[in-house]
Design a protein around this motif. Structure first.
Motif, PDB file in Angstrom:
ATOM      1  N   GLY A 935      10.483  22.439  25.800  1.00  0.00           N
ATOM      2  CA  GLY A 935      11.545  23.024  26.632  1.00  0.00           C
ATOM      3  C   GLY A 935      11.967  22.122  27.783  1.00  0.00           C
ATOM      4  N   TRP A 936      11.313  20.987  27.997  1.00  0.00           N
ATOM      5  CA  TRP A 936      11.686  20.057  29.078  1.00  0.00           C
ATOM      6  C   TRP A 936      12.489  18.914  28.481  1.00  0.00           C
ATOM      7  N   GLU A 937      13.362  18.347  29.294  1.00  0.00           N
ATOM      8  CA  GLU A 937      14.153  17.206  28.844  1.00  0.00           C
ATOM      9  C   GLU A 937      13.294  15.935  28.930  1.00  0.00           C
ATOM     10  N   VAL A 938      13.462  15.051  27.942  1.00  0.00           N
ATOM     11  CA  VAL A 938      12.799  13.743  28.035  1.00  0.00           C
ATOM     12  C   VAL A 938      13.912  12.720  28.277  1.00  0.00           C
ATOM     13  N   PHE A 939      13.832  11.976  29.411  1.00  0.00           N
ATOM     14  CA  PHE A 939      14.793  10.928  29.721  1.00  0.00           C
ATOM     15  C   PHE A 939      14.120   9.576  29.530  1.00  0.00           C
ATOM     16  N   CYS A 940      14.921   8.558  29.239  1.00  0.00           N
ATOM     17  CA  CYS A 940      14.305   7.259  29.094  1.00  0.00           C
ATOM     18  C   CYS A 940      15.201   6.154  29.617  1.00  0.00           C
ATOM     19  N   VAL A 941      14.533   5.115  30.155  1.00  0.00           N
ATOM     20  CA  VAL A 941      15.228   3.900  30.594  1.00  0.00           C
ATOM     21  C   VAL A 941      14.706   2.761  29.716  1.00  0.00           C
ATOM     22  N   LYS A 942      15.623   2.168  28.926  1.00  0.00           N
ATOM     23  CA  LYS A 942      15.177   1.112  27.984  1.00  0.00           C
ATOM     24  C   LYS A 942      15.881  -0.192  28.341  1.00  0.00           C
ATOM     25  N   ASP A 943      15.156  -1.303  28.122  1.00  0.00           N
ATOM     26  CA  ASP A 943      15.798  -2.601  28.338  1.00  0.00           C
ATOM     27  C   ASP A 943      15.322  -3.590  27.287  1.00  0.00           C
ATOM     28  N   ASN A 944      15.991  -4.718  27.249  1.00  0.00           N
ATOM     29  CA  ASN A 944      15.574  -5.764  26.295  1.00  0.00           C
ATOM     30  C   ASN A 944      15.010  -6.956  27.060  1.00  0.00           C
ATOM     31  N   GLY A 945      14.267  -6.611  28.173  1.00  0.00           N
ATOM     32  CA  GLY A 945      13.727  -7.655  29.049  1.00  0.00           C
ATOM     33  C   GLY A 945      12.438  -8.243  28.502  1.00  0.00           C
ATOM     34  N   VAL A 946      11.607  -8.710  29.444  1.00  0.00           N
ATOM     35  CA  VAL A 946      10.400  -9.433  29.024  1.00  0.00           C
ATOM     36  C   VAL A 946       9.369  -8.521  28.382  1.00  0.00           C
ATOM     37  N   GLY A 947       9.424  -7.229  28.628  1.00  0.00           N
ATOM     38  CA  GLY A 947       8.514  -6.288  27.997  1.00  0.00           C
ATOM     39  C   GLY A 947       7.082  -6.449  28.517  1.00  0.00           C
ATOM     40  N   PHE A 948       6.137  -5.769  27.792  1.00  0.00           N
ATOM     41  CA  PHE A 948       4.732  -5.902  28.235  1.00  0.00           C
ATOM     42  C   PHE A 948       3.834  -5.622  27.041  1.00  0.00           C
ATOM     43  N   ASP A 949       2.610  -5.946  27.245  1.00  0.00           N
ATOM     44  CA  ASP A 949       1.606  -5.708  26.202  1.00  0.00           C
ATOM     45  C   ASP A 949       1.137  -4.266  26.320  1.00  0.00           C
ATOM     46  N   MET A 950       1.184  -3.548  25.189  1.00  0.00           N
ATOM     47  CA  MET A 950       0.801  -2.122  25.246  1.00  0.00           C
ATOM     48  C   MET A 950      -0.642  -1.933  25.691  1.00  0.00           C
ATOM     49  N   ALA A 951      -1.435  -2.973  25.590  1.00  0.00           N
ATOM     50  CA  ALA A 951      -2.833  -2.876  26.007  1.00  0.00           C
ATOM     51  C   ALA A 951      -2.921  -2.587  27.501  1.00  0.00           C
ATOM     52  N   HIS A 952      -1.865  -3.023  28.227  1.00  0.00           N
ATOM     53  CA  HIS A 952      -1.900  -2.816  29.672  1.00  0.00           C
ATOM     54  C   HIS A 952      -1.088  -1.584  30.099  1.00  0.00           C
ATOM     55  N   ALA A 953      -0.642  -0.833  29.130  1.00  0.00           N
ATOM     56  CA  ALA A 953       0.278   0.282  29.425  1.00  0.00           C
ATOM     57  C   ALA A 953      -0.266   1.218  30.511  1.00  0.00           C
ATOM     58  N   GLU A 954      -1.604   1.462  30.469  1.00  0.00           N
ATOM     59  CA  GLU A 954      -2.167   2.404  31.435  1.00  0.00           C
ATOM     60  C   GLU A 954      -2.098   1.864  32.864  1.00  0.00           C
ATOM     61  N   ARG A 955      -2.297   0.535  32.987  1.00  0.00           N
ATOM     62  CA  ARG A 955      -2.377  -0.068  34.321  1.00  0.00           C
ATOM     63  C   ARG A 955      -1.022  -0.060  35.039  1.00  0.00           C
ATOM     64  N   LEU A 956       0.017   0.011  34.192  1.00  0.00           N
ATOM     65  CA  LEU A 956       1.367  -0.082  34.757  1.00  0.00           C
ATOM     66  C   LEU A 956       1.595   0.853  35.939  1.00  0.00           C
TER      67      LEU A 956
END
Lengths: 1012, 144
Positions: A935-956
């Motif tokens: 029931g909640w909206e999911v919004f997203c901001v996407k780019d085609n920049g340098v990106g990151f390693d998903m291994a560090h996703a939590e630290r972000l």
């Protein structure tokens, strides 16, 4: 209408005739007045006109003459050559001898030298040398021929002056020659004297008016000809009257009636003479003008008054004579009307009035004769009538006589009494007034018969005065006269009592039948032959027949033979013993045999002879069933009491006896026979509770209310129980307490349980209090902590930034001022110091933001995320216009949240995307809705920049965690921590998705907002 | 000695930097009067304490006031300036490092005429001060 006397009417008529006559006369007089006014005005005007032309002519003559003198060669030459007294003497002499005689109108001539204004020569002696330089006639005379009115020692005069021009020197004025004329001379124009002197044959002096006056007024409104009324008025009398004003101010000549200079009303006409500035006025006193009219007025009115008075007097006299005679006649007639037939009026004259009086006397005589006869016949009639009346009025029967219209013409006293009226009240009223509509109809039919001559006796009803009814037998007969119906006479006998008795009997029977029909017993009567003569409704039901089918039949015809025989037997027994007897009888009905108890008794007539047997049968079939049911109910009550531990008891106060159920004994642990009285109940109560119980019982008795009390009792086996007494007092109708009913319930177990609950509650409350206190302390600690954080934040904001400023500032000063002394490395180091201090400043700002996010109050509203994102994108592009940008922002994105905080979220996410796509040739940043989660909206901001390693996703999302070096991408590592904080504070969650070198996507959830 | 600008600032280093930045305004050095704490600033304005007997007829054209000050803080100084009938119309510009919204709001509520945040980057600070000086000393019209 008010009555006016004859005299009064005549006077009014007289006035009515007189008024129009007076009005016509007045109008005529008014016309005359106008006519006369017009006439006199015309005459005055004519008069004035003539005088005016005479004066103008005369004045013109004077002017010519003087002008002529002024150009006289001798005078001019003498003036030019000689001077002084000599000249005066010569010229005076010359004028006296040669000029004055030419024109006799001028009395005196003067020559005045210019410019000194002294008289040089004069025809009158002793005038020479006089200074007239200031005089108007001299000053005007220097210029033109002029006229002026003056007063000199010779009296009021008119001075006519002309300049004497030099013949030597052109235009030079040598002097002025002036001729004097006395103003009194003008009277001659008005009197005709002047014209006569000139040779006119006749001239009427002053015309035909006594008060006629004609005069001249100069421009100073002064009279310049003598007044007829005021002596010595020339140039003295002020004439400020209407015609003078009109002439001087407006140049208008008028005629009319107005007040003159004496203040008297005059008829006048005026003429204006603008060349001289004079006004000529001709006037006659109004009084004189209208004198003839006034005289004729006076005559006319005198005649009218005289004639009126004469006619009035005559009329008045005749009226008085006639009225006096009429009054005498009226008085005589009045006397006759009052019964005095002896009256006669005197005959005084032999005219019509005298005839009227003697006719009156003849009439009075014949009236007297007739009266005497009448008295005689009346007397004999009265005697006969009295006899009949006595007879009728003493009858014990009502007599009622009506006429053809049913109007009562006679009732006797008995009749009136029967109806409750008096005789006089009934007389003249319609017969129908004494009956209702139904009876009226009936009576009308009867009266129709009477018209045909039918006599009859009928019953009828009348309504009495008090509204009740009179039932009567009516013997009526028509009253016929010469075969014609003239009314009816009736003898009326009161039968009300009889009617009432019949009514009562019928009612009693009806009542009796109703009672029997509604009884729960079977009731029946049979005659001595056993035939039913009366049964009630229940009998009909039992016999399953209607009354009609029952009456006249015997038992054998109605019931089975065996049953009928039984009934007959008991009937016979009653007749035999001749007294009421009781029998048990049975009757087979559809649902089996029904049992009855029948009471039968003989019925006797008024003579005591038995004529019937009557029976009353009561069904007893259900009695047995009831007994059984009662027993069962008692059993179940006992059982209920045992289970509920409730016993019931009654205390008979009178006998001091206690009745109680088995359960009471069980609760008290007693045997039957114990607890037999009040005392034994009370003593069973625990001594500590006894007083309270006694008090409640007493209150119940005294105050008539229910009681309810808990108490401990001692059981017979020594045990203790807690019981609940409840009940109420029963009183007899006199209010005396007869009984106390109540229940006793064993509540020992319940009480124990309740006590336990109370204890538990108390403990719970205590615990809640403790926890509340702890919570309060914790809150206080929290508040203190919050204050501390705020103080800390303030310090960070101020104290950390201040030294940074100084570092940057002095480093820059160093760089600028000492640049020559520093080598490249030194300069580079200083630049690094500056960069570091700036980053430190940024770090502090970001930390402040994070702190703000943690503390800020979330104010929720619908936020237009698309608009916010768009504004941020524009700001970013403005700050770095060189950079290639490609923002794709979905339209109409909305969420519920705090606009300020959500702006920070988007600033961080879009700012990051902007930063990390800065090295791309074809950057691409997208903000849109990426689905829905619970029931909640999911919004997203996407780019085609340098990106990151998903291994560090939590630290972000942890503060100060960076995945890139400062050189690569500057930053503090606090932005995403702030984003996470904000989204969490809105109840949502945030996560990231990415791949090194391929771009990143950040997701966050928010409550739906109101979209555009 | 009357300054056209009254600079209230506790750190001598900060004063030096600000004076440096004010050079862009080409003022005489006498024109800047510095008070190192709030009490000193008030004494100067009201001719009290060590300024007793000072000619008070002339008021500074603008007061540059820091918030964190020893003895009497910036808000208190502002409040006293505004509650005195003689000084209540003096333009007061807050000059502070604090970016806190609460501070900004309070300063305006107490009657500050302007609020300037001291940037950490001296280049930026220099430009800010030059602009402020130009505005308050050259463009602005005072009621006295």
């Amino acid at each position: 209408m008010r009555r006016f006397s004859l005299l009064y009417k005549v006077i009014i008529a007289f006035i009515v005739i007189l008024l129009p006559i007076l009005a016509v006369i007045s109008i005529m007089f008014e016309n005359d007045r106008k006519e006369i006014e017009n006439l006199i005005i015309r005459e005055l005007r004519q008069n004035a006109d003539e005088s005016e032309s005479n004066i103008l002519m005369y004045m013109e003559m004077n002017r010519y003459r003087i002008q002529d003198f002024s150009s006289d060669g001798f005078i001019v030459n003498s003036l030019e050559r000689i001077q002084g007294k000599e000249a005066g003497r010569i010229l005076g002499e010359y004028m006296r001898l040669h000029k004055l005689p030419i024109f006799k109108e001028i009395y005196r001539l003067n020559i005045i030298t210019a410019p000194d204004g002294h008289v040089l020569a004069s025809t009158a002696p002793g005038m020479e040398g006089e200074d007239v330089s200031k005089e108007e006639f001299f000053r005007n005379g220097l210029k033109v021929v002029s006229v002026a009115e003056i007063v000199t020692k010779f009296g009021p005069e008119l001075a006519v002056s002309a300049p004497i021009y030099s013949r030597v020197e052109r235009g030079k004025v040598l002097g002025v020659i002036t001729g004097f004329v006395p103003l009194s001379k003008f009277v001659e124009f008005f009197t005709g004297e002047y014209m006569r002197r000139l040779g006119a044959l006749s001239w009427s002096e002053w015309g035909r008016w006594d008060t006629f006056e004609i005069y001249l007024v100069n421009r100073d409104k002064l009279l310049i000809t003598p007044s007829r009324y005021v002596p010595g008025s020339v140039l003295k009398q002020k004439v400020d009257t209407f015609p003078v004003r009109e002439c001087l101010e407006r140049g208008r000549e008028i005629t009319g009636i107005y007040p003159d200079y004496r203040g008297k009303m005059v008829a006048g006409a005026s003429m204006c003479m603008p060349s001289l500035g004079w006004t000529l006025v001709a006037e006659v006193d109004r009084e004189e003008v209208f004198a003839p009219l006034t005289r004729s007025h006076r005559y006319s009115f005198s005649v009218i008054i005289l004639v009126t008075a004469l006619i009035g007097g005559l009329v008045f006299y005749f009226i008085r004579v006639i009225v006096r005679h009429l009054r005498t006649l009226a008085a005589g007639a009045g006397e006759i009307a009052a019964g005095n037939y002896e009256i006669r009026v005197p005959v005084r004259t032999r005219d019509e009035i005298g005839q009227l009086a003697s006719s009156f006397n003849v009439m009075a005589e014949s009236v007297l004769e007739r009266q005497r006869e009448l008295v005689k016949s009346q007397k004999s009639l009265a005697e006969s009538e009295l006899r009949y009346r006595m007879l009728v009025e003493n009858l014990q029967e009502g007599i009622w006589v009506i006429d053809a219209d049913a109007v009562t013409t006679y009732v006797n006293p008995k009749m009136a009494e029967m109806l409750g009226y008096t005789v006089s009240e009934m007389m003249g009223r319609s017969l129908f007034d004494f009956m209702d509509e139904e009876r009226k109809k009936f009576t009308m039919e009867r009266l129709d018969l009477k018209r045909r001559g039918v006599r009859e006796v009928v019953d009828n009803e009348y309504i009495k005065k008090d509204g009740s009814r009179l039932y009567a037998t009516v013997s009526a007969a028509p009253l016929m006269e010469a075969g014609e119906y003239r009314g009816a006479i009736a003898g009326i006998v009161d039968i009300t009592e009889r009617k009432k008795a019949e009514e009562a009997l019928r009612e009693s029977q009806e009542r009796f039948r109703a009672i029997l029909d509604n009884m729960g017993n079977v009731v029946y009567m049979k005659d001595l032959e056993g035939r039913h003569i009366f049964v009630n409704r229940l009998f009909e039901i039992v016999a399953r027949r209607s009354k009609a089918a029952i009456y006249g039949r015997t038992n054998r015809e109605l019931f089975p033979e065996r049953i009928a025989a039984e009934f007959e037997k008991s009937d016979m027994k009653v007749l035999e013993y001749d007294r009421p007897m009781e029998f048990e009888e049975a009757l087979p009905l559809e649902d089996g045999f029904h049992s009855y108890i029948s009471i039968k008794f003989p019925l006797k007539d008024t003579k005591g002879k038995t004529y019937a047997v009557c029976g009353v049968s009561t069904e007893i079939t259900n009695l047995k069933n009831a007994e059984e049911a009662l027993k069962k109910s008692e059993q179940s009550l006992r059982e209920a009491q045992r289970i509920a531990h409730i016993g019931n008891w009654e205390w008979d106060v009178e006998k001091d006896q206690v009745y109680k159920s088995d359960e009471v004994l069980r609760i008290f642990g007693r045997r039957a026979g114990e607890l037999a009285n009040y005392e034994s109940i009370i003593t069973s109560v625990h001594p500590d509770d006894r007083e309270a119980v006694i008090m409640r019982f007493r209150e119940a008795i005294d105050k008539e209310r229910a009681y309810s009390v808990d108490a401990r009792i001692k059981r017979g086996d020594g045990g203790e129980r807690i019981v609940h007494f409840q009940g109420e007092v029963v009183r007899d109708p006199s209010g005396k307490t007869v009984r106390m009913d109540g229940t006793v319930q064993d509540i020992t177990e319940r009480k124990l349980a309740e006590d336990e609950v109370v204890k538990l509650n108390r403990e719970l409350e205590h615990r809640v209090e403790e926890r509340t206190l702890e919570l309060k302390r914790a809150n206080e600690d929290l508040a203190a902590a919050k204050t501390e954080i705020e103080t800390f934040t303030y310090s960070v904001a101020h104290d950390l930034r201040s030294p940074l400023r100084l570092i940057d500032g002095f480093t820059l000063l160093l760089l600028k001022k000492q640049r020559d002394r520093l080598d490249r490395d030194g300069q580079d180091h200083l630049e690094r110091i500056r960069a570091s201090s700036k980053r430190m400043g940024q770090l502090i700002d970001d930390l402040m933001n994070l702190s703000f996010v943690m503390r800020a109050e979330v104010v929720t509203a619908s936020v237009d995320l698309s608009a916010v994102a768009m504004a941020i994108a524009v700001d970013l592009e403005k700050a770095d216009p060189e950079k290639k940008s490609n923002f794709i922002i979905e339209e109409g994105l909305a969420a519920r949240g705090d606009e300020k905080l959500l702006r920070m979220v988007l600033e961080n996410l879009l700012g990051n995307a902007w930063k990390f796509t800065s090295k791309k040739d074809e950057p691409f940043i997208e903000f849109r809705r990426c689905g829905e989660e619970a029931g909640w909206e999911v919004f997203c901001v996407k780019d085609n920049g340098v990106g990151f390693d998903m291994a560090h996703a939590e630290r972000l999302f942890q503060p100060f965690q960076r995945l890139h070096s400062q050189d690569e991408f500057p930053g503090t590592g606090i932005g995403l921590a702030t984003v996470k904080r904000i989204v969490q504070r809105h109840g949502g969650r945030v996560w990231a998705d990415g791949e090194k070198g391929k771009g990143a996507a950040f997701y966050f959830t928010l409550q739906k907002g109101k979209g555009r | 000695m009357t300054g056209r600008i009254l600079l209230v600032e506790d750190s001598p280093e900060a004063v030096e930097l600000t004076k440096h930045a004010l050079e862009g305004c080409s003022l005489e050095s006498k024109a800047i009067k510095v008070a190192y704490d709030g009490q000193d600033a008030l004494d100067y304005l009201f001719a009290a304490g060590r300024y007793e007997g000072r000619e008070t007829a002339e008021l500074p054209e603008v007061v540059l006031l820091d918030l964190r000050l020893p003895k009497v803080d910036g808000f208190e100084v502002l409040e006293q300036i505004r509650s005195n009938s003689r000084t209540k119309l003096v333009p007061v510009v807050m000059l502070t490092v604090s970016k806190l919204r609460d501070d900004i709001t309070r300063a305006y509520e107490l009657g500050a005429n302007s609020y300037i945040v001291k940037a950490i980057d001296y280049d930026v600070y220099h430009d800010t001060i030059t602009a402020a000086c130009a505005y308050w000393l050259k463009l602005n019209r005072r009621p006295y």
